[in-house]
Design a protein around this motif. Sequence first.
Motif, PDB file in Angstrom:
ATOM      1  N   ILE A  62       0.834  -1.217   0.000  1.00  0.00           N
ATOM      2  CA  ILE A  62       0.000   0.000   0.000  1.00  0.00           C
ATOM      3  C   ILE A  62       0.866   1.263   0.000  1.00  0.00           C
ATOM      4  N   ASP A  63       2.165   1.083  -0.272  1.00  0.00           N
ATOM      5  CA  ASP A  63       3.113   2.207  -0.358  1.00  0.00           C
ATOM      6  C   ASP A  63       3.264   2.948   0.967  1.00  0.00           C
ATOM      7  N   GLU A  96      -3.813 -12.450  12.066  1.00  0.00           N
ATOM      8  CA  GLU A  96      -4.689 -11.530  12.789  1.00  0.00           C
ATOM      9  C   GLU A  96      -3.979 -10.216  13.099  1.00  0.00           C
ATOM     10  N   VAL A  97      -2.695 -10.298  13.440  1.00  0.00           N
ATOM     11  CA  VAL A  97      -1.909  -9.070  13.652  1.00  0.00           C
ATOM     12  C   VAL A  97      -1.840  -8.260  12.368  1.00  0.00           C
ATOM     13  N   LEU A  98      -1.655  -8.941  11.243  1.00  0.00           N
ATOM     14  CA  LEU A  98      -1.625  -8.257   9.950  1.00  0.00           C
ATOM     15  C   LEU A  98      -2.955  -7.571   9.655  1.00  0.00           C
ATOM     16  N   ALA A  99      -4.054  -8.215  10.052  1.00  0.00           N
ATOM     17  CA  ALA A  99      -5.369  -7.611   9.836  1.00  0.00           C
ATOM     18  C   ALA A  99      -5.544  -6.363  10.694  1.00  0.00           C
ATOM     19  N   VAL A 100      -5.082  -6.432  11.945  1.00  0.00           N
ATOM     20  CA  VAL A 100      -5.139  -5.259  12.828  1.00  0.00           C
ATOM     21  C   VAL A 100      -4.322  -4.114  12.237  1.00  0.00           C
ATOM     22  N   LEU A 101      -3.123  -4.443  11.734  1.00  0.00           N
ATOM     23  CA  LEU A 101      -2.281  -3.410  11.122  1.00  0.00           C
ATOM     24  C   LEU A 101      -2.896  -2.883   9.829  1.00  0.00           C
ATOM     25  N   ALA A 102      -3.575  -3.734   9.084  1.00  0.00           N
ATOM     26  CA  ALA A 102      -4.254  -3.264   7.870  1.00  0.00           C
ATOM     27  C   ALA A 102      -5.293  -2.210   8.230  1.00  0.00           C
ATOM     28  N   HIS A 103      -5.979  -2.411   9.340  1.00  0.00           N
ATOM     29  CA  HIS A 103      -6.931  -1.410   9.823  1.00  0.00           C
ATOM     30  C   HIS A 103      -6.206  -0.111  10.192  1.00  0.00           C
ATOM     31  N   GLU A 104      -5.123  -0.220  10.956  1.00  0.00           N
ATOM     32  CA  GLU A 104      -4.383   0.976  11.372  1.00  0.00           C
ATOM     33  C   GLU A 104      -3.798   1.714  10.165  1.00  0.00           C
ATOM     34  N   ALA A 125      -9.301  -2.521   5.409  1.00  0.00           N
ATOM     35  CA  ALA A 125      -8.727  -3.837   5.696  1.00  0.00           C
ATOM     36  C   ALA A 125      -9.467  -4.930   4.919  1.00  0.00           C
ATOM     37  N   LYS A 126     -10.773  -4.779   4.796  1.00  0.00           N
ATOM     38  CA  LYS A 126     -11.558  -5.746   4.037  1.00  0.00           C
ATOM     39  C   LYS A 126     -11.174  -5.739   2.566  1.00  0.00           C
ATOM     40  N   SER A 127     -10.859  -4.549   2.028  1.00  0.00           N
ATOM     41  CA  SER A 127     -10.446  -4.455   0.624  1.00  0.00           C
ATOM     42  C   SER A 127      -9.116  -5.163   0.375  1.00  0.00           C
ATOM     43  N   LEU A 128      -8.345  -5.365   1.442  1.00  0.00           N
ATOM     44  CA  LEU A 128      -7.080  -6.099   1.340  1.00  0.00           C
ATOM     45  C   LEU A 128      -7.274  -7.582   1.646  1.00  0.00           C
ATOM     46  N   HIS A 129      -8.537  -8.013   1.665  1.00  0.00           N
ATOM     47  CA  HIS A 129      -8.890  -9.416   1.935  1.00  0.00           C
ATOM     48  C   HIS A 129      -8.469  -9.851   3.337  1.00  0.00           C
ATOM     49  N   LYS A 130      -8.639  -8.943   4.298  1.00  0.00           N
ATOM     50  CA  LYS A 130      -8.295  -9.234   5.690  1.00  0.00           C
ATOM     51  C   LYS A 130      -9.541  -9.300   6.581  1.00  0.00           C
ATOM     52  N   ALA A 131     -10.724  -9.285   5.998  1.00  0.00           N
ATOM     53  CA  ALA A 131     -11.943  -9.173   6.797  1.00  0.00           C
ATOM     54  C   ALA A 131     -12.104 -10.319   7.783  1.00  0.00           C
TER      55      ALA A 131
END
Length: 480
Positions: A242-243, A335-343, A429-435
Amino acid sequence: MLMSGKEIGMYNPENIFWAIFAFMWIVYLWETYLSHRQRNIYRNTKEVPSSLRDVIDNETFEKARLYGLDKSSFGFWHGIYEQIESSIILVLGGIPYLWMLAGKVTNRLGYGHEYEITQSLAFMLLASVFSTVVGLPWVLYSTFVIEERHGFNKQTLGFFFKDQVKKFIVMQAISLPILAGLLYIIKMGGQYFFVYAWVFTLVISLFLITVYADYIAPLFDKFTPLPEGDLRTKIEDLAKSIDFPLYKLYVVEGSKRSSHSNAYFYGFFKNKRIVLFDTLLEDYTPVNTDEKKSDETETTKTDGEEKIEEENKPQGEKTEEEEKEKKKTGCNTEEVLAVLAHELGHWKLGHNLKNLIISQVNIFLCLFLFALLIERTEFFNAFGFYDSYPTLIGLLIIFQFVFSPYNEVLSFCMTVLTRRFEFQADAFAKSLHKASFLRMALIKLHKDNLGFPVADWLFSAVHYSHPPLLERLGALGKTD
């Protein structure tokens, strides 16, 4: 130009004081009513609602209910105390008394009343000492009774007091010079001092944001680079996708204070840092290789340990019981990656920048209005200042009391906006397939932190800057 009788009454110092005093009590009673509604939820919701049974088990639900009830009851009594204390201080003239006391202190040091900024700093120091001392029993009870009872406190009494002293010293070392600079600008800035004061606060804000995590936060917590491995590699890959200009990746040992978990990022431009609390990570163990190689036969004691560990145990090594308990909490790699995707979604969507702009517009507006009101001596008179009109007291009266209705409205609007931002970050985060992983992480963190998933709708609307769990899960869906 002559004022009408109505206008004269409006600007009567006594009327101003009692109007402010009445509004202070109206806000308190409103907040108490909201808390009462939520406390009734804690008391009466003793079974997991059907819509939550796939999210939380009965045992965890009951623990979260009791934790929420304890915190709410504590908040009720603490709120009563603070309201009565504030009322007594205002009615009995505590503010002018403390200003007079600060003047006596500075006079003994050879600084007369003409040294207003020096007296202002003494006033703030005395006020800080007073608030710290009278608030200490409440902090102690919250930490060593409530948090301890529910398994969150990890501090010893010695570590706690050492930490409090350190926080007080650091806070004064930062805030007093900033206050002195702001007062000097206001006094010497002329007609447009509010513009210079706003620029000063902007520069200071950006400076503190830049240096806080690198130079101030490490005074209280240990920051270590996240070790090489699968988690680090995947976080770096996520940032690149995501740059996000990731510069450094840290783990902070928040577990020496509490078992609550968190993650955040900070920094400007291409110097972004991500910080993960060790309590967020399911399988993280601090690496202290140098300490393990030495002093193996000596008794060691880390900050925050309540009793001496067994001899021959290297610092940082966990007991088998602690390791088992650790496995019950935290999130796995995905799950940590998903939390970071949100942040990181907050960064990608510009939420941090938007919040900064809103705060700076608000500060500029308040300083502009302050410039219009600072010459109104009736505000000073209302709080017992008749012979002198200190700039610091003007700031205190106008920003804390006169602006209080505006501050309440702004606070609610920011809560609504923040909730909107949280939904947007979840959608990112959902758009990154982390939902699906974010869904599991939210449930785990809710359980780990004993968050009670049932909220009164009105209390939630006013106080929840983050959407309730079920609303977030509903927005995410069960799958990507």
